[in-house]
Scaffold this motif. Structure first.
Motif, short mmCIF file in Angstrom:
data_model
loop_
_atom_site.label_atom_id
_atom_site.label_comp_id
_atom_site.label_asym_id
_atom_site.label_seq_id
_atom_site.Cartn_x
_atom_site.Cartn_y
_atom_site.Cartn_z
N LYS A 199 0.83 -1.21 0.00
CA LYS A 199 0.00 0.00 0.00
C LYS A 199 0.86 1.25 0.00
O LYS A 199 0.58 2.21 -0.74
CB LYS A 199 -0.92 0.01 1.22
CG LYS A 199 -2.01 -1.05 1.23
CD LYS A 199 -2.78 -0.98 2.53
CE LYS A 199 -3.75 -2.14 2.68
NZ LYS A 199 -4.45 -2.12 3.99
N GLU A 200 1.91 1.24 0.79
CA GLU A 200 2.80 2.41 0.87
C GLU A 200 3.51 2.65 -0.46
O GLU A 200 3.60 3.78 -0.94
CB GLU A 200 3.81 2.22 1.99
CG GLU A 200 4.73 3.41 2.18
CD GLU A 200 5.70 3.21 3.34
OE1 GLU A 200 6.63 4.04 3.49
OE2 GLU A 200 5.56 2.23 4.09
N ALA A 201 4.04 1.56 -1.06
CA ALA A 201 4.75 1.70 -2.32
C ALA A 201 3.82 2.08 -3.47
O ALA A 201 4.21 2.80 -4.40
CB ALA A 201 5.47 0.38 -2.65
N PHE A 202 2.56 1.63 -3.40
CA PHE A 202 1.62 1.80 -4.50
C PHE A 202 0.75 3.05 -4.35
O PHE A 202 0.02 3.42 -5.28
CB PHE A 202 0.72 0.56 -4.54
CG PHE A 202 -0.14 0.44 -5.77
CD1 PHE A 202 -1.52 0.29 -5.67
CD2 PHE A 202 0.42 0.44 -7.04
CE1 PHE A 202 -2.32 0.17 -6.79
CE2 PHE A 202 -0.37 0.31 -8.17
CZ PHE A 202 -1.75 0.18 -8.05
N GLN A 203 0.88 3.73 -3.24
CA GLN A 203 -0.07 4.80 -2.92
C GLN A 203 -0.17 5.87 -4.01
O GLN A 203 -1.26 6.26 -4.41
CB GLN A 203 0.31 5.46 -1.58
CG GLN A 203 -0.67 6.53 -1.15
CD GLN A 203 -0.34 7.06 0.24
OE1 GLN A 203 0.69 6.72 0.82
NE2 GLN A 203 -1.22 7.88 0.80
N SER A 204 0.95 6.33 -4.50
CA SER A 204 0.92 7.40 -5.50
C SER A 204 0.48 6.93 -6.88
O SER A 204 0.29 7.74 -7.79
CB SER A 204 2.29 8.07 -5.59
OG SER A 204 3.28 7.12 -5.99
N PHE A 205 0.33 5.62 -7.06
CA PHE A 205 -0.08 5.05 -8.35
C PHE A 205 -1.48 4.44 -8.29
O PHE A 205 -2.02 4.02 -9.31
CB PHE A 205 0.91 3.95 -8.78
CG PHE A 205 2.34 4.40 -8.80
CD1 PHE A 205 3.16 4.23 -7.70
CD2 PHE A 205 2.85 5.04 -9.92
CE1 PHE A 205 4.47 4.66 -7.71
CE2 PHE A 205 4.17 5.46 -9.95
CZ PHE A 205 4.98 5.28 -8.84
#
Length: 566
Positions: free
Chosen positions: A553-559
């Motif tokens: 979730k943290e890595a994907f948040q901006s995408f």
């Protein structure tokens, strides 16, 4: 004449080693011309030897006086052969004067010119291995023949196949059967008739080059043979007649190291061997392995819900067994047993979750911060897209799956940049669409980009499919679309990097037993994670699964487009 450095086998060639070779098609009696041409080329190219793969002489039954005179001049030494040259037997009867000279000189026609014969396996002084079978194919005849008889049988080919394997060059008068199967290269004009025993011979000997002749030049994509890695690769080329009016290629010059080992890097365009027998044993049942885990790395089948008894062979029992409802399906959010701690994003038509027992680990992809192995799961409870009742829901589901894929591709590209700004990771996504399944899903796995760019992902799937005697993958857009439109079962593999897109599809039918773990096994071998092939052996504790989902979730948040309206 520039020669070609073989990209398959150009391994540690020493600068002072003579490795240049040249192969020529049918000469058809133009003796002065061909040896004059070689005399012109030799000072610059320094060929170790030449091979005439087709008919050196004209048909003695219809040869002109000029051609007869050419033969006499060759035998008397007036026509000089400038370097060691081997000539194939060809498909025509040899002139009687040529046969008499060969019989009296043990195969040496004149200085520097040697006959390869009906069937022969030789090793040159510099360690180059050559096998040849000449003459026209004669089925069903095992009578003893003269070594200069321009015919051969299946028995001859089989005998030559037993003499060894991994030769450098194979020279045959006939094409092997099915050599164009799986090729995207069209043969100009009509293809010569192939012979099955020549295909079997090529499979047994695994030559680095297989030469034949035809009216037009043809070069097939290289293909790999079955066997342990690294696998032997073969190039098949058919040369046009020397001096042909259409200027088709009749001479092929190249350089390779004698007896080099198979290459470790597979060139683009390489295919599986076209000679592999794809006839499959018919199976009475297509039931699949028992799998009762919610985020298992396969598409569960209706056999997963038969209770403690597992699979049953009783047909009446199978007919009365109902498929699971959404409240019973581990992929459906309406099921109270759904492991929501593994979900990383929920869209309109799909959601994304970390895989249970992921193939890759957080330690492998430190730039990402999570294991990388994800599932994209439709909210609709359906075994295939085509079985989603609403056509608009089908379209929107597929669209959102692709949108999630694209977003995760962007995440990989952003998170794994190297010093030059290039992504170090690509991805492989696979879908197993089966009418007898329970809940369709797509699996997404990051892959080091060099394995994608070198074509190793595609080759890995091809090789494993060949090993298991599966049908060949279809790879053109039209073939894939046609297979998807039929509504039949299939495995679809989607390969992505910043500079490469590739799809391949394996039709699944009752002619073979498909293993649901096949894609995971292929990628485990490719990534050298053989100890992680079984997802159950890689299962994490609940706390670790939740931490992996949070890291995603943290890595994907901006995408994550699902957050745009929040």
């Amino acid at each position: 004449m520039p020669y070609k450095i073989d990209p398959l086998y150009n391994n540690n060639i020493m600068a002072n080693k003579k490795t240049n070779r040249v192969v020529i098609g049918d000469v058809n009696g133009r003796l002065s011309e061909v040896f004059s041409k070689l005399s012109t080329l030799q000072p610059k190219q320094n060929f170790t030897f030449a091979i005439i793969a087709g008919n050196l002489f004209a048909d003695p039954e219809s040869a002109s006086q000029t051609q007869d005179d050419e033969v006499s001049r060759l035998l008397s030494g007036e026509i000089e052969v400038p370097l060691t040259t081997y000539f194939a037997l060809g498909t025509r009867k040899l002139p009687q004067s040529v046969v008499e000279r060969l019989e009296s000189s043990d195969g040496e026609l004149c200085p520097n010119l040697f006959l390869l014969g009906r069937k022969v396996s030789i090793k040159t002084s510099d360690g180059f291995r050559i096998a040849a079978i000449g003459g026209s194919y004669v089925p069903g005849s095992d009578e003893p023949m003269s070594p200069y008889e321009a015919t051969y049988t299946d028995t001859d080919a089989q005998a030559l196949a037993k003499e060894g394997n991994d030769v450098d060059l194979l020279i045959t008068s006939n094409w092997p059967s099915a050599v164009q199967d799986g090729s995207k290269v069209a043969c100009p004009g009509q293809s010569p008739q192939g012979v099955q025993s020549i295909a079997d011979l090529c499979t047994a000997l695994k030559p680095r080059y297989h030469f034949s002749t035809s009216e037009a030049f043809y070069e097939r994509e290289p293909f790999f043979h079955s066997g342990p890695s690294p696998r032997s690769l073969t190039r098949f080329l058919s040369l046009a007649p020397f001096g042909n009016p259409d200027k088709q290629k009749a001479m092929y010059a190249f350089t390779i190291e004698p007896s080099a080992p198979p290459p470790t890097k597979v060139p683009d365009g390489t295919t599986a061997s076209p000679f592999f027998n794809t006839k499959k044993r018919k199976l009475d049942s297509q039931q699949d392995s028992y799998n009762n885990f919610r985020y298992a790395n396969s598409n569960a089948s209706d056999t997963n819900y038969r209770g403690k008894g597992g699979r049953h062979n009783n047909k009446r029992h199978q007919r009365t067994q109902l498929p699971p409802t959404p409240q019973q399906c581990f992929f459906c959010l309406s099921n109270e047993a759904c492991e929501t701690h593994m979900i990383g994003s929920i869209g309109t038509d799909c959601y994304v979750a970390v895989a249970k027992g992921p193939l890759t680990t957080r330690e492998m992809y430190l730039d990402l911060g999570f294991s990388g192995h994800m599932l994209i799961i439709p909210l609709q409870h359906s075994p295939t897209v085509s079985q989603i009742p609403d056509k608009e829901a089908q379209k929107s589901t597929v669209a959102e799956v692709q949108r999630y894929r694209s977003a995760m591709h962007d995440m990989l590209a952003s998170k794994s940049k190297d010093a030059d700004g290039r992504s170090k990771l690509g991805a492989v996504t696979w879908e197993i669409s089966r009418a007898s399944g329970v809940h369709l899903h797509w699996q997404f796995l990051p892959i080091p980009v060099d394995k994608i760019q070198r074509g190793l992902v595609e080759v890995a799937f091809d090789v494993e499919a060949e090993n298991l005697e599966y049908p060949a993958f279809v790879k053109t857009a039209s073939q894939i679309a046609e297979a998807e439109d039929t509504g039949e079962d299939y495995l679809k593999v989607m390969i992505w990097s910043e500079s490469l897109r590739k799809e391949m599809l394996l039709p699944i039918d009752r002619s073979f037993r498909f293993d649901l773990q096949f894609p995971r096994r292929v990628l485990a071998k490719l990534l050298e994670l053989d100890n992680r092939m079984d997802w159950k052996a890689c299962a994490l504790a609940r706390e670790e699964e939740a931490a992996d989902a949070d890291a995603f979730k943290e890595a994907f948040q901006s995408f994550d487009f699902s957050l745009e309206d929040e």
